[in-house]
Design a protein around this motif. Structure first.
Motif, PDB file in Angstrom:
ATOM      1  N   ARG A 201     110.781  80.849 -71.520  1.00 20.45           N
ATOM      2  CA  ARG A 201     109.948  80.433 -70.395  1.00 20.45           C
ATOM      3  C   ARG A 201     109.367  81.696 -69.755  1.00 20.45           C
ATOM      4  O   ARG A 201     110.106  82.573 -69.324  1.00 20.45           O
ATOM      5  CB  ARG A 201     110.785  79.644 -69.391  1.00 20.45           C
ATOM      6  CG  ARG A 201     111.361  78.342 -69.971  1.00 20.45           C
ATOM      7  CD  ARG A 201     112.557  77.856 -69.188  1.00 20.45           C
ATOM      8  NE  ARG A 201     113.651  78.824 -69.220  1.00 20.45           N
ATOM      9  CZ  ARG A 201     114.790  78.691 -68.569  1.00 20.45           C
ATOM     10  NH1 ARG A 201     114.993  77.611 -67.816  1.00 20.45           N
ATOM     11  NH2 ARG A 201     115.731  79.610 -68.645  1.00 20.45           N
ATOM     12  N   VAL A 203     106.780  83.707 -67.065  1.00 17.10           N
ATOM     13  CA  VAL A 203     106.049  83.688 -65.797  1.00 17.10           C
ATOM     14  C   VAL A 203     104.975  84.762 -65.863  1.00 17.10           C
ATOM     15  O   VAL A 203     105.246  85.928 -66.180  1.00 17.10           O
ATOM     16  CB  VAL A 203     106.992  83.945 -64.605  1.00 17.10           C
ATOM     17  CG1 VAL A 203     106.192  84.058 -63.307  1.00 17.10           C
ATOM     18  CG2 VAL A 203     108.013  82.823 -64.502  1.00 17.10           C
ATOM     19  N   TYR A 233     114.066  84.772 -67.970  1.00 15.55           N
ATOM     20  CA  TYR A 233     112.642  84.448 -68.075  1.00 15.55           C
ATOM     21  C   TYR A 233     111.876  85.646 -68.618  1.00 15.55           C
ATOM     22  O   TYR A 233     112.231  86.805 -68.360  1.00 15.55           O
ATOM     23  CB  TYR A 233     112.060  84.073 -66.710  1.00 15.55           C
ATOM     24  CG  TYR A 233     112.545  82.732 -66.202  1.00 15.55           C
ATOM     25  CD1 TYR A 233     111.780  81.588 -66.369  1.00 15.55           C
ATOM     26  CD2 TYR A 233     113.775  82.613 -65.550  1.00 15.55           C
ATOM     27  CE1 TYR A 233     112.217  80.349 -65.904  1.00 15.55           C
ATOM     28  CE2 TYR A 233     114.223  81.383 -65.083  1.00 15.55           C
ATOM     29  CZ  TYR A 233     113.436  80.257 -65.265  1.00 15.55           C
ATOM     30  OH  TYR A 233     113.874  79.042 -64.812  1.00 15.55           O
ATOM     31  N   CYS A 281     102.148  79.711 -70.035  1.00 15.71           N
ATOM     32  CA  CYS A 281     103.099  80.174 -69.020  1.00 15.71           C
ATOM     33  C   CYS A 281     103.619  79.016 -68.169  1.00 15.71           C
ATOM     34  O   CYS A 281     102.902  78.050 -67.910  1.00 15.71           O
ATOM     35  CB  CYS A 281     102.451  81.231 -68.135  1.00 15.71           C
ATOM     36  SG  CYS A 281     101.990  82.732 -69.038  1.00 15.71           S
ATOM     37  N   ALA A 282     104.854  79.168 -67.725  1.00 17.46           N
ATOM     38  CA  ALA A 282     105.481  78.140 -66.892  1.00 17.46           C
ATOM     39  C   ALA A 282     105.016  78.213 -65.456  1.00 17.46           C
ATOM     40  O   ALA A 282     105.048  77.210 -64.730  1.00 17.46           O
ATOM     41  CB  ALA A 282     107.006  78.291 -66.950  1.00 17.46           C
ATOM     42  N   LEU A 283     104.552  79.394 -65.022  1.00 21.91           N
ATOM     43  CA  LEU A 283     104.140  79.589 -63.635  1.00 21.91           C
ATOM     44  C   LEU A 283     103.305  80.854 -63.568  1.00 21.91           C
ATOM     45  O   LEU A 283     103.440  81.748 -64.404  1.00 21.91           O
ATOM     46  CB  LEU A 283     105.360  79.698 -62.720  1.00 21.91           C
ATOM     47  CG  LEU A 283     105.087  79.831 -61.212  1.00 21.91           C
ATOM     48  CD1 LEU A 283     105.982  78.885 -60.421  1.00 21.91           C
ATOM     49  CD2 LEU A 283     105.324  81.275 -60.750  1.00 21.91           C
ATOM     50  N   LEU A 365     109.329  76.274 -60.622  1.00 17.11           N
ATOM     51  CA  LEU A 365     109.904  76.344 -61.959  1.00 17.11           C
ATOM     52  C   LEU A 365     110.866  75.184 -62.194  1.00 17.11           C
ATOM     53  O   LEU A 365     110.921  74.619 -63.296  1.00 17.11           O
ATOM     54  CB  LEU A 365     110.622  77.678 -62.161  1.00 17.11           C
ATOM     55  CG  LEU A 365     109.720  78.896 -62.379  1.00 17.11           C
ATOM     56  CD1 LEU A 365     110.534  80.177 -62.389  1.00 17.11           C
ATOM     57  CD2 LEU A 365     108.923  78.763 -63.675  1.00 17.11           C
ATOM     58  N   GLU A 369     108.787  73.962 -65.287  1.00 13.18           N
ATOM     59  CA  GLU A 369     108.923  74.985 -66.324  1.00 13.18           C
ATOM     60  C   GLU A 369     108.945  74.426 -67.739  1.00 13.18           C
ATOM     61  O   GLU A 369     108.602  75.118 -68.699  1.00 13.18           O
ATOM     62  CB  GLU A 369     110.176  75.824 -66.089  1.00 13.18           C
ATOM     63  CG  GLU A 369     111.478  75.069 -66.261  1.00 13.18           C
ATOM     64  CD  GLU A 369     112.688  75.963 -66.055  1.00 13.18           C
ATOM     65  OE1 GLU A 369     113.770  75.601 -66.509  1.00 13.18           O
ATOM     66  OE2 GLU A 369     112.546  77.030 -65.417  1.00 13.18           O
ATOM     67  N   ASN A 370     109.324  73.183 -67.900  1.00 15.20           N
ATOM     68  CA  ASN A 370     109.379  72.595 -69.234  1.00 15.20           C
ATOM     69  C   ASN A 370     108.081  71.923 -69.648  1.00 15.20           C
ATOM     70  O   ASN A 370     108.008  71.304 -70.715  1.00 15.20           O
ATOM     71  CB  ASN A 370     110.535  71.588 -69.316  1.00 15.20           C
ATOM     72  CG  ASN A 370     111.886  72.258 -69.157  1.00 15.20           C
ATOM     73  OD1 ASN A 370     112.119  73.341 -69.693  1.00 15.20           O
ATOM     74  ND2 ASN A 370     112.779  71.626 -68.411  1.00 15.20           N
TER      75      ASN A 370
END
Length: 393
Positions: A201, A203, A233, A281-283, A365, A369-370
């Motif tokens: 994951r 960021v 992360y 990206c997750a965030l 997240l 995040e998934n």
């Protein structure tokens, strides 16, 4: 509402400004389904809109290159005139865009304009998203000037041009949109495969901004990166080539700077590749910047810190996003370099601590995040959450 068959939209400004035009293109297509819609932009920003499915043609002007000199610019205006547009919509009030619109030869010309060029417009409008500097004395011509920040989001201001100048009633605001070229998606896929272990994951960090007063402290970004890395992360640094020095300075302050999960893509990607990479990206932890708006277009949850920037005009156009600002009297100032000294210098950013920012990073997240790469968009949910830090936070 009058019908138009050949429409030109003009916006020659920066990354974020162009991304905030995209809801206009969708709305125009809905209202003029048989019309030919063209968009005129700076050549270096072509990746952002060249694949936009709402337009028929993208005209590119080399602002800083071959089209920069007056003779070349006049030739470009003649090229525009040969297109025989019946409607031109200018969506940025600078001299070059105003001149292109004014001398386009179109039957109807609307939007924002510099004085003088406005004489050739059918209807001009003020842009309530940008700041105004109002002088004092007779006709408000004399200093000191009063800074009046914008009070309406740029997207809403642009859509108002369509409503008030053209009588458009059906607004189809799909949020910020950017379609990616297959080659850019393939490049991002290879990049990710070479950079991060499967299922990492990641960021995204964008720590640069066009104004110093829009930049959060690099030492604060370093602390956030360390906290994320400590929990497994990945951290990916983005931004343009002009940001390399501040990214290096940030990384030098990290305890986890040698982690294999730290990757620097700063200055290495095209805008199309940036969009494709951000989508993975997750965030996105970012300043108020052009890449912030690209991230929004790719449905990446955003946490951003606003210093000099006026919140109403340019907040990230997504209800998932979190915008953090400090309650200082001078916010927003719109000044490119903070005039204050000592602890008061850049207090608007210093007061936003890494602890406050990471509270919202972990919150988002936990929710999203998934869903990286498959983030759904809720139509119409574009007003971000604004957090004002308090003393002691």
């Amino acid at each position: 509402m009058k019908s138009y068959n050949n429409i030109l939209v003009i916006n020659l400004m920066h990354i974020g400004d162009l991304m905030l035009v995209t809801p206009v293109l969708r709305t125009l297509r809905v209202n003029y389904p048989k019309g030919r819609i063209s968009l005129l932009v700076d050549k270096k920003l072509a990746d952002l809109v060249i694949n936009n499915k709402w337009i028929d043609e993208c005209l590119l002007i080399d602002k800083k290159g071959k089209d920069n000199r007056l003779p070349a610019f006049i030739r470009y205006i003649m090229r525009v005139r040969r297109k025989k547009y019946d409607l031109v919509i200018n969506l940025h009030r600078n001299e070059r865009a105003s001149a292109l619109a004014a001398f386009s030869g179109a039957k109807k010309i609307v939007g924002y304009s510099k004085p003088g060029f406005s004489l050739f417009f059918s209807k001009t409008m003020q842009n309530p998203s940008v700041a105004h500097h109002i002088g004092h004395g007779p006709f408000h011509l004399f200093p000191p000037y009063e800074y009046v920040p914008g009070w309406k989001h740029q997207v809403h201001a642009h859509l108002d041009v369509l409503k008030e100048a053209l009588g458009v009633e059906q607004i189809d605001d799909g949020g910020l949109e950017m379609w990616l070229a297959p080659k850019d998606i393939a490049t991002a896929d290879r990049l990710w495969q070479d950079s991060f272990p499967p299922d990492t994951r990641v960021v995204a960090f964008n720590i640069g901004a066009s104004w110093i007063t829009k930049r959060w402290l690099d030492s604060y970004f370093a602390k956030c990166a360390d906290e994320l890395l400590a929990r497994g992360y990945g951290v990916a640094f983005f931004g343009g080539s002009m940001d390399r020095e501040i990214v290096e300075k940030c990384i030098s302050q990290m305890q986890e700077k040698d982690s294999p999960l730290v990757k620097v893509f700063t200055g290495k990607l095209s805008l199309g590749e940036l969009g494709a990479a951000l989508r993975k990206c997750a965030l996105f932890l970012t300043t108020d910047s052009g890449p912030m708006h690209i991230g929004v277009s790719q449905n990446v949850p955003v946490v951003t810190m606003f210093g000099a920037s006026p919140v109403p005009g340019f907040y990230p156009y997504d209800a998932r996003a979190v915008l953090i600002k400090a309650p200082v009297e001078c916010h927003p100032c719109g000044i490119h370099k903070c005039p204050l000294a000592g602890e008061e210098n850049m207090a608007c950013m210093k007061m936003i601590t890494p602890e406050v920012v990471m509270k919202y990073v972990w919150e988002l997240l936990g929710k999203y995040e998934n869903s990286a790469g498959n983030m759904p968009r809720e139509y119409g949910a574009y007003e971000c959450r604004v957090i004002e830090v308090k003393a002691g936070d």
